[in-house]
Design a protein around this motif. Structure first.
Motif, PDB file in Angstrom:
ATOM      1  N   GLY A 203       0.690  -1.268  -0.105  1.00 43.29           N
ATOM      2  CA  GLY A 203      -0.003  -0.125  -0.026  1.00 43.29           C
ATOM      3  C   GLY A 203       0.919   1.309   0.008  1.00 43.29           C
ATOM      4  O   GLY A 203       0.271   2.335  -0.277  1.00 43.29           O
ATOM      5  N   ALA A 204       2.010   1.329   0.576  1.00 39.91           N
ATOM      6  CA  ALA A 204       2.996   2.486   0.434  1.00 39.91           C
ATOM      7  C   ALA A 204       3.727   2.596  -0.939  1.00 39.91           C
ATOM      8  O   ALA A 204       4.493   3.625  -1.013  1.00 39.91           O
ATOM      9  CB  ALA A 204       3.850   2.433   1.766  1.00 39.91           C
ATOM     10  N   LEU A 205       3.791   1.646  -1.935  1.00 40.06           N
ATOM     11  CA  LEU A 205       4.288   1.512  -3.068  1.00 40.06           C
ATOM     12  C   LEU A 205       3.682   2.905  -3.962  1.00 40.06           C
ATOM     13  O   LEU A 205       2.561   2.859  -4.345  1.00 40.06           O
ATOM     14  CB  LEU A 205       4.241   0.375  -3.631  1.00 40.06           C
ATOM     15  N   THR A 206       4.444   3.807  -4.185  1.00 36.80           N
ATOM     16  CA  THR A 206       3.819   5.120  -5.012  1.00 36.80           C
ATOM     17  C   THR A 206       4.307   5.172  -6.309  1.00 36.80           C
ATOM     18  O   THR A 206       3.416   5.761  -7.169  1.00 36.80           O
ATOM     19  CB  THR A 206       4.473   6.335  -4.289  1.00 36.80           C
ATOM     20  N   MET A 207       5.256   4.455  -6.952  1.00 36.38           N
ATOM     21  CA  MET A 207       5.734   4.459  -8.341  1.00 36.38           C
ATOM     22  C   MET A 207       6.420   3.242  -8.430  1.00 36.38           C
ATOM     23  O   MET A 207       7.013   2.578  -7.644  1.00 36.38           O
ATOM     24  CB  MET A 207       6.358   5.671  -8.379  1.00 36.38           C
ATOM     25  N   LEU A 208       6.550   2.840  -9.899  1.00 34.93           N
ATOM     26  CA  LEU A 208       7.471   1.846 -10.377  1.00 34.93           C
ATOM     27  C   LEU A 208       8.475   2.772 -11.240  1.00 34.93           C
ATOM     28  O   LEU A 208       8.265   3.578 -11.722  1.00 34.93           O
ATOM     29  CB  LEU A 208       6.658   0.933 -11.191  1.00 34.93           C
ATOM     30  N   PRO A 209       9.720   2.109 -11.004  1.00 38.85           N
ATOM     31  CA  PRO A 209      10.808   2.991 -11.778  1.00 38.85           C
ATOM     32  C   PRO A 209      11.089   2.701 -13.141  1.00 38.85           C
ATOM     33  O   PRO A 209      10.458   1.676 -13.680  1.00 38.85           O
ATOM     34  CB  PRO A 209      12.161   2.348 -10.882  1.00 38.85           C
ATOM     35  N   ASP A 210      11.505   3.720 -13.937  1.00 37.85           N
ATOM     36  CA  ASP A 210      11.832   3.553 -15.371  1.00 37.85           C
ATOM     37  C   ASP A 210      12.414   2.198 -15.686  1.00 37.85           C
ATOM     38  O   ASP A 210      12.413   1.702 -16.741  1.00 37.85           O
ATOM     39  CB  ASP A 210      12.402   4.853 -15.803  1.00 37.85           C
ATOM     40  N   TRP A 211      13.471   2.005 -14.678  1.00 39.57           N
ATOM     41  CA  TRP A 211      14.203   0.630 -14.989  1.00 39.57           C
ATOM     42  C   TRP A 211      13.767  -0.423 -15.311  1.00 39.57           C
ATOM     43  O   TRP A 211      14.041  -1.688 -15.586  1.00 39.57           O
ATOM     44  CB  TRP A 211      15.487   0.534 -14.069  1.00 39.57           C
ATOM     45  N   ILE A 212      12.287  -0.657 -14.863  1.00 43.45           N
ATOM     46  CA  ILE A 212      11.496  -1.887 -14.885  1.00 43.45           C
ATOM     47  C   ILE A 212      11.543  -2.401 -16.632  1.00 43.45           C
ATOM     48  O   ILE A 212      11.527  -3.475 -16.773  1.00 43.45           O
ATOM     49  CB  ILE A 212      10.012  -1.620 -14.419  1.00 43.45           C
ATOM     50  N   GLY A 213      11.639  -1.272 -17.368  1.00 36.47           N
ATOM     51  CA  GLY A 213      11.780  -1.702 -18.768  1.00 36.47           C
ATOM     52  C   GLY A 213      13.077  -2.362 -18.940  1.00 36.47           C
ATOM     53  O   GLY A 213      13.149  -2.850 -20.350  1.00 36.47           O
ATOM     54  N   GLN A 214      13.875  -2.435 -18.064  1.00 31.50           N
ATOM     55  CA  GLN A 214      15.077  -3.261 -18.620  1.00 31.50           C
ATOM     56  C   GLN A 214      14.831  -4.692 -18.200  1.00 31.50           C
ATOM     57  O   GLN A 214      15.651  -5.585 -18.676  1.00 31.50           O
ATOM     58  CB  GLN A 214      16.365  -2.809 -17.595  1.00 31.50           C
ATOM     59  N   LEU A 215      13.720  -5.191 -17.760  1.00 36.54           N
ATOM     60  CA  LEU A 215      13.655  -6.540 -17.352  1.00 36.54           C
ATOM     61  C   LEU A 215      13.183  -7.360 -18.687  1.00 36.54           C
ATOM     62  O   LEU A 215      11.973  -7.752 -18.701  1.00 36.54           O
ATOM     63  CB  LEU A 215      12.712  -6.612 -16.160  1.00 36.54           C
ATOM     64  N   SER A 216      13.935  -7.437 -19.701  1.00 35.14           N
ATOM     65  CA  SER A 216      13.546  -7.866 -20.912  1.00 35.14           C
ATOM     66  C   SER A 216      12.842  -9.273 -20.902  1.00 35.14           C
ATOM     67  O   SER A 216      12.314  -9.499 -21.871  1.00 35.14           O
ATOM     68  CB  SER A 216      14.961  -7.857 -21.819  1.00 35.14           C
TER      69      SER A 216
END
Length: 277
Positions: A203-216
């Motif tokens: 519930g405290a997670l406010t954002m997902l980082p841009d680097w999630i796009g690196q999880l190919s």
């Protein structure tokens, strides 16, 4: 009066012992045993010397070393509501063929037992409902064969150790009920083999980082009950291997990614199996 229970299961490959908190046990566990589940019992069952006698009931107290544990083929061990602290789990260092370890509702645990560092064949580690567990250890990354890591209902934990990035074979990571998790641990971005990522009840997670796009290699992303999330990063479009995205009970996201009409529908429209409600 203490209870006494003797088992002889020479021809069985699996065993369950539970609801025996006062058990004074001297069972015979055959070397062929592959699956063992212990529940609601005390440290008598998981102390090293006691466990050695269980597998070798005729060995004398001063007989050789405990090295004959190598004969044991135990592959799956489930421990539930055990009362022992982490210092009493020495037996784990001898289970060199263990592939699955589940630790559930062990509320005496404030840290994972160091004896786990020897589990170099461990492929699946599931931790569930250990409410006193404060942190995951730096040596977690030494479990070089780990493919699945599930840490569920551990409200005191809010991050992963940096050594997590050394888990090069990890294909599934499940983070559930981390109520103090405000951002994804950076170590996750180095998990190049990760195929399944589940974020639930954070519930405290406010954002997902841009680097999630690196999880190919990511094929499935599940986001559930993360009420503080308001949007997903644009780098999501880089996840060309992503086949399934499930968003449930996240009111801030439901409007933005509503099929064909949401403001950010274009970021997820390429995903074959998309669900958001």
């Amino acid at each position: 009066m203490e209870e006494e229970f003797v088992l002889d299961v020479e021809h069985d490959l699996a065993m369950f012992i539970g609801n025996c908190p006062k058990l004074n046990v001297t069972p015979y566990f055959p070397p062929s045993l592959e699956q063992l589940q212990l529940g609601k019992s005390n440290e008598q069952l998981i102390s090293l010397r006691s466990f050695y006698r269980q597998f070798h009931p005729h060995a004398s107290e001063c007989s050789s070393s405990l090295s004959t544990f190598a004969e044991i083929h135990l592959k799956k061990l489930k421990l539930e509501e055990m009362t022992a602290s982490s210092t009493d789990w020495e037996l784990l260092q001898e289970l060199t063929k263990l592939e699955l370890l589940e630790i559930r509702l062990c509320n005496d645990l404030r840290e994972l037992p160091k004896s786990m560092r020897s589990l170099l064949t461990l492929q699946r580690l599931h931790i569930d409902g250990c409410s006193a567990l404060v942190v995951l250890p730096d040596w977690l990354g030494e479990l070089c064969s780990l493919r699945e890591l599930s840490v569920v209902r551990t409200p005191m934990i809010a991050s992963l150790p940096q050594s997590t990035k050394n888990l090069t074979f990890l294909v599934e990571l499940k983070v559930v009920g981390w109520v103090n998790l405000s951002q994804l641990p950076e170590a996750i971005q180095h998990l190049s083999s990760l195929q399944v990522l589940s974020l639930e009840g954070c519930g405290a997670l406010t954002m997902l980082p841009d680097w999630i796009g690196q999880l190919s290699a990511l094929r499935l992303l599940r986001i559930d009950r993360c009420s503080a999330l308001q949007s997903l990063p644009h780098s999501l479009k880089q996840l060309t291997a992503l086949r399934s995205l499930s968003i449930t009970d996240c009111s801030g996201l439901a409007r933005r990614y509503k099929k064909e009409v949401g403001d950010d529908w274009h970021l997820v429209s390429h995903i074959p199996h998309f669900m958001c409600f």
